[in-house]
Design a protein around this motif. Sequence first.
Motif, PDB file in Angstrom:
ATOM      1  N   SER A  22       0.777  -1.168  -0.071  1.00  0.00           N
ATOM      2  CA  SER A  22       0.121   0.134   0.265  1.00  0.00           C
ATOM      3  C   SER A  22       0.984   1.274   0.049  1.00  0.00           C
TER       4      SER A  22
ATOM      5  N   ALA B  91       0.903   5.449  -1.365  1.00  0.00           N
ATOM      6  CA  ALA B  91       0.343   6.532  -1.956  1.00  0.00           C
ATOM      7  C   ALA B  91      -0.979   6.645  -2.386  1.00  0.00           C
ATOM      8  N   GLY B  92      -2.099   5.801  -1.438  1.00  0.00           N
ATOM      9  CA  GLY B  92      -3.314   5.765  -1.659  1.00  0.00           C
ATOM     10  C   GLY B  92      -3.581   4.557  -2.792  1.00  0.00           C
ATOM     11  N   HIS B  93      -2.667   3.781  -3.122  1.00  0.00           N
ATOM     12  CA  HIS B  93      -2.848   2.533  -3.897  1.00  0.00           C
ATOM     13  C   HIS B  93      -2.569   1.405  -3.237  1.00  0.00           C
ATOM     14  N   GLU B  94      -3.392   0.511  -3.093  1.00  0.00           N
ATOM     15  CA  GLU B  94      -3.250  -0.835  -2.416  1.00  0.00           C
ATOM     16  C   GLU B  94      -3.449  -2.019  -3.481  1.00  0.00           C
TER      17      GLU B  94
ATOM     18  N   THR C 139      -4.406  -3.912  -8.566  1.00  0.00           N
ATOM     19  CA  THR C 139      -5.425  -3.647  -7.496  1.00  0.00           C
ATOM     20  C   THR C 139      -6.528  -4.743  -7.426  1.00  0.00           C
TER      21      THR C 139
ATOM     22  N   ASN D  74       7.821   7.676  -0.367  1.00  0.00           N
ATOM     23  CA  ASN D  74       6.590   7.666   0.279  1.00  0.00           C
ATOM     24  C   ASN D  74       6.605   6.528   1.258  1.00  0.00           C
TER      25      ASN D  74
END
Length: 808
Positions: free
Chosen positions: A643, A645-648, A663, A679
Motif C-alpha cells: 500500500s 500513495a493511496g494505492h493498494e 489492485t 513515500n
Amino acid sequence: MPYFPRLAWLLLLLLGAGAAFGQPATPPQRPFAQLIDVWTRQLDRVATRAEQANLLPVEIDALREQVADVRAAASAAAAIARNDLADTKKLLAPLEVKPGSDATPETDAVKADRIRLSDLAAVSESQVKQCEVIIARADQLTERLTKLRGQVMLDALLHRDVSPLSPDVWRQLGPQFKTAVQTLSAAAAAWGHEGLSALGSGGQDLTSLGVWAVVTVLLWWLGRFLSRRFGRGDAAEPGQRDRTIAAAVDGVGLVLVPILAVLLVGKLLAATAPPPPIDALVPELVVRVITFLLVVGLTATALSPRRPAWRVLPFSTESAHLLSLAVRRLMAIGLAVEFVYLVLTRGAGDRTALAAVGALILAAVVGLLTLPALSNRAWHAAPREGAGTDRPRMIGGTWWSIVRLLLSVAVLSAILFALLGYAALAAHLHNAIFTTSLLIAIVVLAHRLVGDLLEEAAAPDTPPGRWVRHRLGLAPDSTLRGQHLLMLVVDLFLLLLLAVGIPAAWSVDTDAILEGAGQLMRGVKVGNVTISLGNVGMALLAFAICIVIARVVRTVVRDRVLPTVDAPLPLRQSIDAGLNYVGVILALVIGIGVLGVDFTNLAIVLGALSVGIGLGLQNIANNVISGVILLVERPIKAGDWVSVAGHEGFVRRINIRATEMETFQRTHVIMPNSMFLQNPVVNRTYADTSSRVEIKLTVALSTDVAMMEAVLREAALGHPRVLRVPAPIVRFERITPAGLDFELFVFVSRLEDRLVVTNDLNQAILAKMIESGILDPKPVPTFKLHGIETPPGAAAASSKDGDAAAPP
C-alpha cells in the motif's frame, strides 16, 4: 590413491615425457625481410592463378587456404612486432629529452641508449606497417577469391547441357551406353584379376582393418548389452525419457554398428587399389549405403512404426507407417538410381546423352517418390486424450505445411530443369533438400535425446539423479536446475551446426559465415576499445564471479561477524546494505575493466550524462536509480501486497523505471519507482505471507464466560486454515450495559485466506452459539448497538481484518 587413477596419471606423465623428448628442435627463424619476400611471392602466385580461366571450386578453396595461411603468419608477426614496439617505448620514455631551460643535460651513455632504443622502435614500427600491408593484400585476395568462387558455382549450376528432348540425344544414347558398359566391365575384370588376387595373396597390410573390425565387434557387443539393459522392453506405457533413451541405445545397433561395418568393407575394397573408374565409384557406393542405413535407423528409432508405445516423435500410427515407408522407399530407389547414373556417366569418352537422360530419370524418380513423404497424411500428429477426432492436428502447424508445399514445388521443378538441360541445377536441388532435411532431423533428435538425458540425470527418482545428488552433497529430494543451462548450451551448439551445415548444403560459401563469426569473436574496434563476444563474455563472467564473492562476504559478515559485535541493529543493517552496494559497484568496475573500457573516457561520458540529467532528465534518472535501488535492496518484490500513495494491491513486475501493481479491482497501476522511496510503503508480505484475523462479538450479560471462550476456541481450532502456531487467542475484553465483549484472534498462513476464514469462522461461531443455547435464533425486537440493529440480549459479531480489506 586407487589403482586406476594412479595408472591414468602414470600414462599421462609418460605421454607428456614422450611428447617433450619427441619434439624436434625449433628451426632457426628467418630474417624478417626474407619472410616479407616469401609472403609477397606467395600472394603474387595466388593472384596470378586467380586470373586464369576454368578454375574449379576446389582449386579456389585451396588458393584461399594459402592466402589464409599467409595472413595468419603476418598477423602473428605483427603482434610480435607490436609487443616489441610497446616494450621499447616503455624503456625509451624515461630517456626522452624534456623541454625547458632547467632540464638536466644528458650524458653520452644516456644519449647512446636513447638513440639505440629509438632505432629499435623505428624498426619495430616498420615491421608492423609491412605486416599490415601483407594483411590488407591478403584480405583483398580473399574477397576476390570469394566472389570468384560464387561466380564459378553459379555458372556451373546454370550451365545448360543438351536437352533430353532433343532427337540427337536419343540417337547417341545407345552407343554411349554400350561404351560405358564395356569400360566398366573391363575395369571390373582388371580389378578382379589384379586387385582381388593381390588381396588374397596377403601382400597388403591389413592391420588397421583388423583393428577396425575389432572395434566394430566390440561396439556390436556393447549395443546388445545396452539394448538388453536400457532398450525397448515390454512396458506398455513407457515415459518420454524411457522412449528417448531406448531409441538412442537401439541406434547404436541399428545405425552405428552397420555404418562401421560398411566403412570396414569400403576400406577393404580400397586396399585392393581398384582401377578407374571403380576407384571413384567405391567411395560413392559406401557413402550411399551409409546414408541409407542412417535414414533406416532414424526412422526405426524416432518413428517406431511397429511399436507405437516407444515412438519418440508425436506422430500418429498411420502417419508413422506412411512416412517411414515413404522415406525408406525414396532412399533405397533414389540412391540406387543415382549410383547407376554415376556409374554410367563416369569415365572417358562422350557421355552427354547418358547424362541428360539419366538426370531426367533421376529427377523424375526422386520427385515422384518424395511427394508421399511430403503429403499431409504423413504428418498427422497423435491425437490428444479427450480431444475430438474431426480434424487431426498437423505436425509443425501451418508454417511446416507451407514449407512442405514449397519443398514439393522445388522437387517437381527439378524435373522441369532436367527437361530443359539444367542437369547440374536439378541434381543440386535434390542433394540440398535431402541434406537439409537430414541435418534438421538429426538436430531435432539430438535436442530431444540430450534434453531427456539431462532430465533423467536431474530427476530424483532415477539412478543418475540419485548419483548426482550424492556427489554434490544435496538432499535426495532437492531440485536441480543446472540442466536448463546445459540444455541452452547444447541448443546453441546445434543452432551453430545448422547455421553452417544448411548453407554448405546449398553450396553457399561457408568461409564467409565463419569469417563473420570469427570477426564477432575477435571484435570490432571502436576508438581504442575492441568490442567482441569474447570480451563481453569474459566481462559478464568476471561480473558474475565478483557478485558471488560479494554475496558470500556479505553473508559471512551478516550472519557470523556482526552478531558478535556489540552494535545496535540499525547500524548492523546499514553495514549490511553498504557491503551490498560496495560489492555491486566493485563488480561493475571490474566487469568494465575486463571489457577494456578506458575509465578516463568513461568519466567524460558520465560527466556529459550528468549535465543532461541536470537539464531535463531529472525525473527519469530519479526513477531509474530508484528502480536499481529497489532491485538491489528488494524492499518490495513481485507478489507482495503493498500500500503506497493511496494505492493498494499486488506487485506484478518491477521494471527499471516503473513498477506495475494490480489492485483488488483487477486494474493495473503503473507506479513510478521513486514513489516507493519517497513515500511510506506498507508491505504486508515483506517478511512472510501470514496474517491475523480479528473477530469481535458482544453477547448477553447472562452468558457463561467459560462456555463462550470454549465456543470461540473450538470454532477457531476446527478450521483447517487457522494456524496452530501461533495459537488462536480468545480475550474477554470488557463488560458493557449492552453485554459482554469478546475478541477472537486467529492467524492464517496466506494473506489471501483472510476473507474466507472470516466468513467460515462467523458461520461456525453462529452455529455453535445456537447449539450451546447462548443465542436464541427466534426473531425478537431489535435495538441499536454500536450503530447496528441488533436483537436485545443476543450476540452482535463484527470482523476486523487488519488495516485494509482482503482481496476479493
